[in-house]
Write an enzyme that holds these catalytic residues in place. Sequence first.
Site: not given
Ligand code: NAP
Length: 474
Positions: A225-226, A230, A245, A279
Amino acid sequence: MKMLLEGKWVDKNEKIEVKDPYDDSVIDTVPKGNKEDVGKAMKSAAGGFEEIKNVPVHQRAQILYKTASNVSDNLDDFAQLIAREGSKTIREAEKEAARCVNTLTVSAEESKRILGETIPFDSFPGGENRRGYYYRFPIGIILAITPFNDPLNLVAHKLGPALASGNSVVLKPATVTPLSALKLAGAFLEAGLPPRALQVLTGKGSEIGDLLVQDERSRMISFTGGVEAGKKIARLAGIKKTGMELGSDSPVIVWEDAELETAVDSCVSGAFWGAGQNCIGVQRLYIHYSVYEAFKKDFVDRTSQYRIGDKLDENTDMGPMITEKEAVRVEEWISEAVEGDAQILTGGKRKGTLHEPTVLEGVPETAALHCEEVFGPTVNLYPIKGLDEAISKANQLPYGLHTAIFTKDVDVAFKAAYNLDCGGVMVNDSTDYRLDSMPFGGVKYSGLGREGVKFALQEMTEPKVICFNLSDVK
Ligand code: NAP
């Protein structure tokens, strides 16, 4: 759909609507998991671990092969679901579903190759009588948290290696895209997975995230995730492993001798795949000044031909962003860059969740569009003169997932490959190239640890040493 808790499909009165971001229609609902459900999931997963760790490897492999074939037999349904709940076009979704089959198949294969080795205890005085080895054992419950942008295959990247190595999993998929993950869980159960080995908890990260992350029963958090989420997870995790990741701001260098047609095709696709919500999506293009104008013309021409709109239409090249809020953010970042004298070469407009694929030049290095992960359909072009300059610009931000270079010169490619600070360098492909069995992950804020089945298997297991002190070894 229902969530998978304590070995059963569970519904609740409180629901979350899952909407198609293209037309805002409700596709389905999922139960809204709460704090009590977190406790239930962890307790049940602890029982699930006792079951799955004792399932012989050949049976675990069969479960994974069968799951892969269940997905393969229903590829169109999976692709439709990915395309409806997320941002991907149907063509993009079909590719993701096919990759998921591969990720699960590779997990089945790798489950048979979790190896140890013998240890030369007599390599230091005092160890002469000792004989022994190490093997790798599963660590327990893995908490898997996944993002919206690859709602099926990124889930498979956690479930495949975790279950292949005998761990149980508590999965929390992204709230906006939980359906593909639930359907995949169904495919696992049909394949004979002990039901308590996998819990899929639907619910908001902002409400149940902290409790999930802090629960001491899980031994590893595998998060994709973001960066902000993270960092918060890393602060709260306590003493357990964390695999991260995270995001990036991927740079690509186009050198003076590059095959321009290949570079343009590859970078247009790499910039706008998944409406740029990727990503490893191309964000910064550093182009040798001698080919800058030619590259720019072709890149802008190709981009302006992009068909955006209905994701389920086979002719659509790019779909909507995941929410209108995200599309508005991209619009605002573009405005900030334009106020700083950036020029829009094509695109720039937004209607609801649909944001045009946008190419800019002259973006100031202080603008968010340059120095933050945009995670949207925009790309910045910059002319460069020297290779050192290009490498230093590529390395200047606190991210490092993939970088890429287009060149025919092996020396140039090698110099770039060894000096770019990141987890992977693609030569004559954009940053958006990934094979699911290669080590995948980043440096700096792009992450910690590696996925890519075999590499995730290492993170999800620990070595145990067995040492015999023998009285007579001769
Ligand atoms: P996100 O907002 O960080 O959410 C990712 C996951 O984390 C969701 O299931 C979210 O739940 C959960 N989450 C958020 N805050 C949390 C917390 N405090 N505690 C526990 N879980 C929490 O990211 P996104 O908008 O879904 O995805 C975009 C990001 O992912 C981008 O930055 C992208 O670069 C990154 N990404 C990285 C990779 C890699 O392999 N490096 C691959 C794909 C994406 P909710 O949905 O309920 O908020």
